[in-house]
Each structure stands twice: as structure tokens, then as C-alpha cells.
Design a protein around this motif. Sequence first.
Motif, short mmCIF file in Angstrom:
data_model
loop_
_atom_site.label_atom_id
_atom_site.label_comp_id
_atom_site.label_asym_id
_atom_site.label_seq_id
_atom_site.Cartn_x
_atom_site.Cartn_y
_atom_site.Cartn_z
N TYR A 27 0.84 -1.19 0.00
CA TYR A 27 0.00 0.00 0.00
C TYR A 27 0.87 1.23 0.00
O TYR A 27 2.07 1.16 0.29
CB TYR A 27 -1.00 0.02 1.16
N HIS A 28 0.26 2.37 -0.35
CA HIS A 28 0.97 3.66 -0.41
C HIS A 28 0.57 4.53 0.79
O HIS A 28 -0.56 4.46 1.27
CB HIS A 28 0.60 4.42 -1.69
N GLU A 29 1.50 5.37 1.20
CA GLU A 29 1.21 6.37 2.23
C GLU A 29 -0.01 7.17 1.78
O GLU A 29 -0.11 7.57 0.63
CB GLU A 29 2.43 7.28 2.40
N GLY A 30 -0.98 7.36 2.69
CA GLY A 30 -2.19 8.12 2.38
C GLY A 30 -3.37 7.26 1.95
O GLY A 30 -4.50 7.74 1.93
N ASP A 31 -3.10 5.98 1.60
CA ASP A 31 -4.21 5.07 1.27
C ASP A 31 -5.07 4.83 2.50
O ASP A 31 -4.60 4.97 3.63
CB ASP A 31 -3.68 3.70 0.81
N GLY B 275 1.10 -1.84 9.38
CA GLY B 275 -0.27 -1.50 9.02
C GLY B 275 -1.17 -1.14 10.19
O GLY B 275 -2.30 -0.71 10.00
N GLU B 276 -0.65 -1.30 11.41
CA GLU B 276 -1.49 -1.06 12.59
C GLU B 276 -1.87 0.41 12.75
O GLU B 276 -2.92 0.73 13.31
CB GLU B 276 -0.79 -1.57 13.85
N GLY B 277 -1.04 1.32 12.24
CA GLY B 277 -1.30 2.75 12.39
C GLY B 277 -2.65 3.17 11.82
O GLY B 277 -3.37 3.97 12.41
N ALA B 278 -3.00 2.62 10.65
CA ALA B 278 -4.28 2.99 10.02
C ALA B 278 -5.47 2.51 10.83
O ALA B 278 -6.55 3.09 10.75
CB ALA B 278 -4.35 2.41 8.61
N LEU B 279 -5.27 1.47 11.64
CA LEU B 279 -6.38 0.97 12.45
C LEU B 279 -6.69 1.91 13.62
O LEU B 279 -7.77 1.86 14.19
CB LEU B 279 -6.07 -0.44 12.97
N PHE B 280 -5.72 2.76 13.96
CA PHE B 280 -5.92 3.74 15.03
C PHE B 280 -6.19 5.15 14.50
O PHE B 280 -6.65 6.02 15.23
CB PHE B 280 -4.69 3.80 15.94
N HIS B 281 -5.86 5.41 13.23
CA HIS B 281 -5.98 6.75 12.64
C HIS B 281 -7.46 7.11 12.46
O HIS B 281 -8.23 6.30 11.94
CB HIS B 281 -5.25 6.78 11.30
N PRO B 282 -7.86 8.32 12.86
CA PRO B 282 -9.27 8.71 12.75
C PRO B 282 -9.82 8.63 11.31
O PRO B 282 -10.98 8.29 11.11
CB PRO B 282 -9.30 10.15 13.25
N GLN B 283 -8.98 8.93 10.31
CA GLN B 283 -9.43 8.85 8.91
C GLN B 283 -8.98 7.54 8.25
O GLN B 283 -9.11 7.39 7.03
CB GLN B 283 -8.89 10.04 8.10
N MET C 210 0.40 -12.75 7.76
CA MET C 210 -0.95 -13.01 8.26
C MET C 210 -1.64 -11.65 8.36
O MET C 210 -1.08 -10.70 8.91
CB MET C 210 -0.90 -13.66 9.64
N GLU C 211 -2.85 -11.58 7.81
CA GLU C 211 -3.61 -10.33 7.79
C GLU C 211 -4.72 -10.40 8.84
O GLU C 211 -5.41 -11.41 8.97
CB GLU C 211 -4.24 -10.15 6.41
N ILE C 212 -4.87 -9.32 9.59
CA ILE C 212 -5.98 -9.21 10.53
C ILE C 212 -6.79 -7.98 10.13
O ILE C 212 -6.25 -6.92 9.86
CB ILE C 212 -5.50 -9.14 12.00
N SER C 213 -8.10 -8.15 10.05
CA SER C 213 -8.99 -7.08 9.58
C SER C 213 -9.28 -6.04 10.66
O SER C 213 -9.19 -6.32 11.85
CB SER C 213 -10.31 -7.68 9.11
N ARG C 214 -9.65 -4.87 10.21
CA ARG C 214 -10.08 -3.80 11.12
C ARG C 214 -11.26 -4.30 11.96
O ARG C 214 -11.33 -4.07 13.15
CB ARG C 214 -10.51 -2.57 10.33
N GLU C 215 -12.19 -5.00 11.31
CA GLU C 215 -13.39 -5.48 12.01
C GLU C 215 -13.02 -6.34 13.22
O GLU C 215 -13.51 -6.11 14.32
CB GLU C 215 -14.25 -6.28 11.03
N PHE C 216 -12.15 -7.33 13.01
CA PHE C 216 -11.77 -8.18 14.13
C PHE C 216 -10.94 -7.41 15.16
O PHE C 216 -11.13 -7.55 16.36
CB PHE C 216 -11.00 -9.43 13.69
N PHE C 217 -10.02 -6.58 14.68
CA PHE C 217 -9.16 -5.79 15.57
C PHE C 217 -10.01 -4.93 16.50
O PHE C 217 -9.80 -4.90 17.70
CB PHE C 217 -8.23 -4.93 14.71
N GLU C 218 -11.02 -4.26 15.94
CA GLU C 218 -11.89 -3.40 16.75
C GLU C 218 -12.74 -4.22 17.71
O GLU C 218 -12.97 -3.81 18.85
CB GLU C 218 -12.76 -2.51 15.85
#
Length: 124
Positions: A44-48, A79-87, A103-111
Motif C-alpha cells: 500500500y501507499h502512504e495516504g491510502d 499496518g497497525e497505524g491505520a487501524l488507530f488513525h481517525p481517517q 498473516m492479515e488481521i482485519s479492522r473489524e476483528f481488531f476493533e
Amino acid sequence: ADAKEQGVEPPIDQDSSRLSLSGFSDLLAENMKNKFFPKGKIVYHEGDIGNSMYFINSGTISVETGGLIVKRGPGDFFGEGALFHPQKLRSATIRCNTPVHSMEISREFFEKYLAKSDSDLMLT
């Protein structure tokens, strides 16, 4: 004989109803997907927008942000930063230096896990 005497850890600590470390590992394993990225792939790219994080099993990546490049390898995560970022924005570009198994973990499960952690699932 109980599970501990047999050398098997129960997923929930019987004394406190808290999730044991092995139980946490099992819970994660049930909610993660194997992901393979070929050498040279930009994950992924920065800002995605980001909706998952990754744990590296094998291979190496470069984390590129603000002119800095940091390498990560087996045992690391990204990739964890985006899971905490407001946007939900990615804070770096991720490039595979080698083939990468992760191994990928989704935002849904993480939350869901974080919500449960706040109430009754605490690591012991």
C-alpha cells in the motif's frame, strides 16, 4: 486430571475468566488470513485507506515515509497505524524486498478484540 496437569492450557484462565496467552493466539489464528506478496510488490501507499494490519512470517519489507526507509522482517508487523488513525489513513508506503508471507488481521476483528479487551478479555 485437569487440562493444566496434562500440559494443555485452557484458552480462558479458570480463576479470572481472562484470556490466556495461548487462548489469545488461538483467537487470532481463527481470525487471520494468509497473505502472500511477491518481491517488488507495493502492499500500500502512504495516504491510502487501511482496513487491516499484517504480521510477517517470512520475507522482508521496506517501510518508506518522509524520506526514511526502515526494514522489517519475520516477527514484525505493519499496518497497525491505520487501524488507530481517525481517517483510517496509511502513514507509510510498504514495499516487499523479497517474497513475503504474512498473516492479515482485519479492522473489524481488531476493533472487536479491542472492545472486548476493555471489558472482560485481558491477557494474563
